[in-house]
Design a protein around this motif. Structure first.
Motif, PDB file in Angstrom:
ATOM      1  N   LEU A 180      37.706  46.654  36.886  1.00 50.85           N
ATOM      2  CA  LEU A 180      38.720  45.749  37.448  1.00 50.85           C
ATOM      3  C   LEU A 180      38.392  45.267  38.855  1.00 50.85           C
ATOM      4  O   LEU A 180      39.151  44.484  39.431  1.00 50.85           O
ATOM      5  CB  LEU A 180      40.093  46.434  37.434  1.00 50.85           C
ATOM      6  CG  LEU A 180      40.725  46.572  36.048  1.00 50.85           C
ATOM      7  CD1 LEU A 180      42.023  47.361  36.127  1.00 50.85           C
ATOM      8  CD2 LEU A 180      40.970  45.206  35.427  1.00 50.85           C
ATOM      9  N   ALA A 181      37.269  45.726  39.405  1.00 50.89           N
ATOM     10  CA  ALA A 181      36.909  45.276  40.753  1.00 50.89           C
ATOM     11  C   ALA A 181      36.719  43.765  40.759  1.00 50.89           C
ATOM     12  O   ALA A 181      35.962  43.226  39.951  1.00 50.89           O
ATOM     13  CB  ALA A 181      35.630  45.964  41.215  1.00 50.89           C
ATOM     14  N   GLY A 182      37.405  43.096  41.672  1.00 47.49           N
ATOM     15  CA  GLY A 182      37.265  41.649  41.789  1.00 47.49           C
ATOM     16  C   GLY A 182      35.912  41.284  42.366  1.00 47.49           C
ATOM     17  O   GLY A 182      35.299  42.048  43.111  1.00 47.49           O
ATOM     18  N   THR A 194      35.605  33.164  41.355  1.00 51.13           N
ATOM     19  CA  THR A 194      35.977  34.576  41.367  1.00 51.13           C
ATOM     20  C   THR A 194      35.835  35.113  39.955  1.00 51.13           C
ATOM     21  O   THR A 194      35.846  34.356  38.986  1.00 51.13           O
ATOM     22  CB  THR A 194      37.435  34.817  41.825  1.00 51.13           C
ATOM     23  OG1 THR A 194      38.333  34.440  40.781  1.00 51.13           O
ATOM     24  CG2 THR A 194      37.763  34.069  43.100  1.00 51.13           C
ATOM     25  N   SER A 195      35.680  36.412  39.866  1.00 53.77           N
ATOM     26  CA  SER A 195      35.569  37.045  38.568  1.00 53.77           C
ATOM     27  C   SER A 195      35.929  38.514  38.725  1.00 53.77           C
ATOM     28  O   SER A 195      36.525  38.918  39.729  1.00 53.77           O
ATOM     29  CB  SER A 195      34.146  36.872  38.028  1.00 53.77           C
ATOM     30  OG  SER A 195      34.049  37.408  36.733  1.00 53.77           O
ATOM     31  N   VAL A 196      35.549  39.299  37.742  1.00 54.37           N
ATOM     32  CA  VAL A 196      35.912  40.702  37.748  1.00 54.37           C
ATOM     33  C   VAL A 196      34.842  41.436  36.928  1.00 54.37           C
ATOM     34  O   VAL A 196      34.169  40.822  36.091  1.00 54.37           O
ATOM     35  CB  VAL A 196      37.361  40.833  37.195  1.00 54.37           C
ATOM     36  CG1 VAL A 196      37.456  40.385  35.781  1.00 54.37           C
ATOM     37  CG2 VAL A 196      37.924  42.202  37.366  1.00 54.37           C
TER      38      VAL A 196
ATOM     39  N   LEU B 185      41.097  41.645  44.973  1.00 54.25           N
ATOM     40  CA  LEU B 185      41.641  42.377  43.835  1.00 54.25           C
ATOM     41  C   LEU B 185      41.297  41.673  42.527  1.00 54.25           C
ATOM     42  O   LEU B 185      41.579  40.488  42.352  1.00 54.25           O
ATOM     43  CB  LEU B 185      43.168  42.474  43.952  1.00 54.25           C
ATOM     44  CG  LEU B 185      43.701  43.305  45.116  1.00 54.25           C
ATOM     45  CD1 LEU B 185      45.225  43.194  45.171  1.00 54.25           C
ATOM     46  CD2 LEU B 185      43.276  44.760  44.975  1.00 54.25           C
ATOM     47  N   GLY B 186      40.716  42.406  41.599  1.00 51.32           N
ATOM     48  CA  GLY B 186      40.407  41.830  40.291  1.00 51.32           C
ATOM     49  C   GLY B 186      41.614  41.896  39.380  1.00 51.32           C
ATOM     50  O   GLY B 186      42.470  42.776  39.510  1.00 51.32           O
ATOM     51  N   ALA B 187      41.714  40.940  38.450  1.00 49.47           N
ATOM     52  CA  ALA B 187      42.798  40.940  37.467  1.00 49.47           C
ATOM     53  C   ALA B 187      42.252  40.445  36.131  1.00 49.47           C
ATOM     54  O   ALA B 187      41.444  39.524  36.089  1.00 49.47           O
ATOM     55  CB  ALA B 187      43.943  40.038  37.921  1.00 49.47           C
ATOM     56  N   VAL B 188      42.690  41.102  35.076  1.00 48.34           N
ATOM     57  CA  VAL B 188      42.284  40.726  33.714  1.00 48.34           C
ATOM     58  C   VAL B 188      43.549  40.517  32.895  1.00 48.34           C
ATOM     59  O   VAL B 188      44.444  41.365  32.919  1.00 48.34           O
ATOM     60  CB  VAL B 188      41.422  41.832  33.063  1.00 48.34           C
ATOM     61  CG1 VAL B 188      41.130  41.499  31.602  1.00 48.34           C
ATOM     62  CG2 VAL B 188      40.124  42.042  33.836  1.00 48.34           C
ATOM     63  N   MET B 195      40.618  40.361  25.965  1.00 44.38           N
ATOM     64  CA  MET B 195      40.589  39.768  27.297  1.00 44.38           C
ATOM     65  C   MET B 195      40.494  38.257  27.141  1.00 44.38           C
ATOM     66  O   MET B 195      39.566  37.766  26.499  1.00 44.38           O
ATOM     67  CB  MET B 195      39.373  40.262  28.082  1.00 44.38           C
ATOM     68  CG  MET B 195      39.404  41.746  28.393  1.00 44.38           C
ATOM     69  SD  MET B 195      38.123  42.194  29.591  1.00 44.38           S
ATOM     70  CE  MET B 195      36.665  42.024  28.603  1.00 44.38           C
ATOM     71  N   MET B 198      40.212  36.045  33.384  1.00 43.61           N
ATOM     72  CA  MET B 198      40.099  37.031  34.466  1.00 43.61           C
ATOM     73  C   MET B 198      39.705  36.345  35.766  1.00 43.61           C
ATOM     74  O   MET B 198      39.250  35.207  35.756  1.00 43.61           O
ATOM     75  CB  MET B 198      39.077  38.098  34.084  1.00 43.61           C
ATOM     76  CG  MET B 198      37.716  37.558  33.742  1.00 43.61           C
ATOM     77  SD  MET B 198      36.678  38.803  32.915  1.00 43.61           S
ATOM     78  CE  MET B 198      37.222  38.642  31.234  1.00 43.61           C
ATOM     79  N   GLY B 199      39.904  37.049  36.867  1.00 49.60           N
ATOM     80  CA  GLY B 199      39.540  36.475  38.156  1.00 49.60           C
ATOM     81  C   GLY B 199      39.837  37.464  39.261  1.00 49.60           C
ATOM     82  O   GLY B 199      40.224  38.605  39.009  1.00 49.60           O
ATOM     83  N   ALA B 200      39.632  37.016  40.496  1.00 46.22           N
ATOM     84  CA  ALA B 200      39.963  37.837  41.660  1.00 46.22           C
ATOM     85  C   ALA B 200      40.947  37.071  42.531  1.00 46.22           C
ATOM     86  O   ALA B 200      41.025  35.841  42.478  1.00 46.22           O
ATOM     87  CB  ALA B 200      38.709  38.197  42.439  1.00 46.22           C
ATOM     88  N   ARG B 252      46.118  43.492  33.788  1.00 46.08           N
ATOM     89  CA  ARG B 252      45.597  44.696  34.443  1.00 46.08           C
ATOM     90  C   ARG B 252      45.013  44.297  35.791  1.00 46.08           C
ATOM     91  O   ARG B 252      44.245  43.351  35.883  1.00 46.08           O
ATOM     92  CB  ARG B 252      44.536  45.357  33.564  1.00 46.08           C
ATOM     93  CG  ARG B 252      45.104  45.822  32.218  1.00 46.08           C
ATOM     94  CD  ARG B 252      44.126  46.759  31.506  1.00 46.08           C
ATOM     95  NE  ARG B 252      42.945  46.074  31.058  1.00 46.08           N
ATOM     96  CZ  ARG B 252      41.702  46.497  31.283  1.00 46.08           C
ATOM     97  NH1 ARG B 252      41.487  47.595  31.983  1.00 46.08           N
ATOM     98  NH2 ARG B 252      40.671  45.824  30.828  1.00 46.08           N
ATOM     99  N   PHE B 253      45.381  45.038  36.826  1.00 43.54           N
ATOM    100  CA  PHE B 253      44.973  44.703  38.194  1.00 43.54           C
ATOM    101  C   PHE B 253      44.231  45.866  38.829  1.00 43.54           C
ATOM    102  O   PHE B 253      44.613  47.032  38.654  1.00 43.54           O
ATOM    103  CB  PHE B 253      46.202  44.420  39.071  1.00 43.54           C
ATOM    104  CG  PHE B 253      46.946  43.161  38.746  1.00 43.54           C
ATOM    105  CD1 PHE B 253      47.775  43.102  37.639  1.00 43.54           C
ATOM    106  CD2 PHE B 253      46.822  42.042  39.544  1.00 43.54           C
ATOM    107  CE1 PHE B 253      48.477  41.942  37.334  1.00 43.54           C
ATOM    108  CE2 PHE B 253      47.522  40.884  39.262  1.00 43.54           C
ATOM    109  CZ  PHE B 253      48.351  40.829  38.156  1.00 43.54           C
ATOM    110  N   GLN B 254      43.204  45.542  39.615  1.00 41.68           N
ATOM    111  CA  GLN B 254      42.570  46.547  40.449  1.00 41.68           C
ATOM    112  C   GLN B 254      43.590  47.065  41.467  1.00 41.68           C
ATOM    113  O   GLN B 254      44.308  46.271  42.073  1.00 41.68           O
ATOM    114  CB  GLN B 254      41.393  45.905  41.197  1.00 41.68           C
ATOM    115  CG  GLN B 254      40.589  46.856  42.052  1.00 41.68           C
ATOM    116  CD  GLN B 254      39.477  46.137  42.810  1.00 41.68           C
ATOM    117  OE1 GLN B 254      39.469  44.914  42.920  1.00 41.68           O
ATOM    118  NE2 GLN B 254      38.521  46.889  43.317  1.00 41.68           N
TER     119      GLN B 254
END
Lengths: 265, 264
Positions: A180-182, A194-196, B185-188, B195, B198-200, B252-254
């Motif tokens: 889940l790290a951005g 951006t991605s993950v 912060l990443g998010a899916v 899935m 997704m992005g940050a 789901r979030f970091q």
């Protein structure tokens, strides 16, 4: 494919790399090349680099995201071998004159502290065997004209390896969420994308487990100390003279890379 | 803000939009009838809509920033962000079921929500002021639902439609802004276990707190402040994903946990 053909194509790609020129897609000339043939051509190409004095420093995993797999019509990643000649230092501009038609990708790199011998390797084994992870840039490049690659072409061409740069912040995979790290990618000071981590096989650690198992079947060593580029988390970024890229992985850190000069194409 | 509509038109358009929202039916975009409609006109209609919400006995619990990412602006063909109000009747608990038969064509987005502990007033509100006035952040799913046919609109119309606000779901783990890096912060977003996008968080105007500052500055143009205790959704990190009855969505979030919701 006959051994002499494997050798001939491996040599042709190695010579194209040295001369910084492209060759026609192999699959256009040999429509029956299998994935196994392509990996044998890759081995020949890499063996030529080693014979010329380079050492194997690790592996790269490619074709890890669903959009790229859909584009190439495959359901699994591929891999290439990283050699000492591909290592660039963070802080020193990359000379595009060394490359043909480069594009940058932002990734998470793993460094192993134990050998990983597949098959039978799981994600948990990978975490156990990982010394640390780093943000990194891979600069992919293709010896195939206009990047007109099918999966066999890119595999034969050492998975389109160009050069790579590791960041300097080492992270422990037990200290942050690799899935889940951005990932924030900036180009020349502006947000590019951006991605993950989950973009890579659900988590970069899954890509490394796939690699360990694939290498195990092929009998290719995967040793402590090796660097693994786990697959692009970003879109491909075209780069030219003066460009600067920064990728930041949430909970880990950043890698910065700049470019000078002109590529061959 | 520049107004071209007269008071009678504003009241009539607000009633028209309200009927579409409450009756869950699509209407043509408002600029079909009023091609010269401005962003200011859009906010005038939205303010009348808000007055009607309060008159019905609902509480305004906060605000949402919309059209804050490059992906969303491209998807919707607009170039500046917008804001809309959030009312108590739009809130749904996490892990609950949201009915789709009182929505037109719902879509979901994952967002970072801010809860403020102090009032914020523009103009000139910036990221640092927002962070200083934030009690905590939490992960959220926003269910947007344009009342315009085909989800096709322009900025004045979407603002009049309250920024396509429909439902919102906060959840996950509340965090202090000093304990996390809000930019990376990443998010899916998963739909039915797959899935889908997704992005940050930097996708939201470079930093989600910048989107909140932008929202406060738009409120200042309407001569309003953001009260302490407001719940503010900072904008979609990813593109919006269409949902229908039977779908299950998990964001789901970091660092922030997850939020899940089902649709019936």
């Amino acid at each position: 494919m006959k051994p002499e053909d494997i050798e001939r194509y491996g040599d042709e790609l190695y010579e194209a790399l040295l001369a910084r020129r492209t060759v026609a897609p192999l699959l256009e000339r040999e429509p029956d090349i299998t994935l196994d043939d392509a990996y044998r051509i890759q081995s020949r190409m890499v063996a030529r680099r080693v014979a010329a004095g380079e050492t194997i420093v690790g592996k790269k995993i490619g074709v890890t995201s669903k959009p790229v797999q859909d584009f190439l019509g495959v359901f699994q990643p591929d891999f290439g071998q990283l050699t000492s000649g591909m290592v660039c230092r963070e802080g020193e501009p990359i000379d595009l004159g060394r490359l043909i038609q480069p594009k940058a990708e932002a990734e998470l790199a793993f460094v192993l502290k134990r050998d990983l011998v597949g098959p039978g390797i799981t994600a948990m084994d990978v975490i156990h065997a990982t010394d640390y992870v780093l943000p990194c840039f891979e600069i992919v490049d293709s010896r195939i004209t206009d990047w007109k690659i099918k999966i066999q072409d890119t595999v034969a061409d050492n998975a389109s390896c160009g050069v790579f740069v590791l960041g300097q912040t080492k992270g422990d995979p037990k200290d942050f969420d690799m899935s889940l790290a951005g990932m924030v990618l900036e180009k020349n000071g502006e947000l590019f994308s951006t991605s993950v981590g989950a973009a890579v096989q659900g988590s970069p650690v899954n890509a490394v487990a796939w690699l360990a198992n694939t290498l195990g079947v092929l009998g290719i060593p995967f040793k402590a100390g090796e660097i693994i580029l786990s697959g692009s988390q970003s879109a491909l970024v075209p780069v030219v003279d003066g460009d600067e890229l920064v990728c930041t992985i949430g909970g880990l850190g950043s890698c910065r890379v700049s470019f000078r000069g002109r590529s061959a194409v | 803000m520049n107004l071209t509509l007269n008071q009678a038109d504003i009241l009539r358009l607000a009633a028209h939009v309200e009927a579409a929202q409450l009756g869950a039916h699509a209407i043509p975009k408002l600029t079909d009838e009023f091609p010269a409609m401005t962003i200011g006109d859009g906010y005038a209609v939205q303010s009348e809509l808000r007055r009607r919400w309060v008159a019905r006995g609902e509480r305004i619990v906060g605000w949402k920033a919309g059209l804050t990412s490059k992906a969303k602006m491209l998807q919707m063909g607009v170039s500046v962000p917008s804001i809309g109000f959030l009312a108590s009747d739009m809130a749904r608990p996490e892990n609950s079921v949201i009915r789709t038969d009182d929505l037109v064509h719902p879509r979901v987005e994952c967002e970072i929500a801010f809860v403020t502990s102090e009032a914020l007033r523009g103009p000139g509100c910036d990221r640092d002021q927002v962070l200083a006035a934030t009690d905590y952040v939490l992960p959220a799913i926003e269910i947007i639902d344009s009342r315009f046919s085909g989800f096709k609109f322009d900025l004045p119309s979407v603002i009049a439609d309250n920024g396509s606000s429909a439902r919102f779901v906060g959840g996950g783990r509340p965090r202090r802004v000093t304990d996390i890096d809000l930019r990376t912060l990443g998010a899916v977003l998963e739909k039915n276990g797959e899935m889908v996008t997704m992005g940050a968080s930097a996708a939201v105007l470079g930093h989600p707190a910048d989107a909140v500052a932008m929202l406060v500055n738009i409120l200042a143009e309407l001569d309003e402040e953001l009260p302490a205790g407001s719940f503010v959704m900072s904008g979609g990190i990813t593109e919006a994903i269409p949902v229908k009855a039977g779908d299950c969505v998990i964001a789901r979030f970091q660092e922030l946990g997850s939020v899940s919701i089902r649709f019936s």
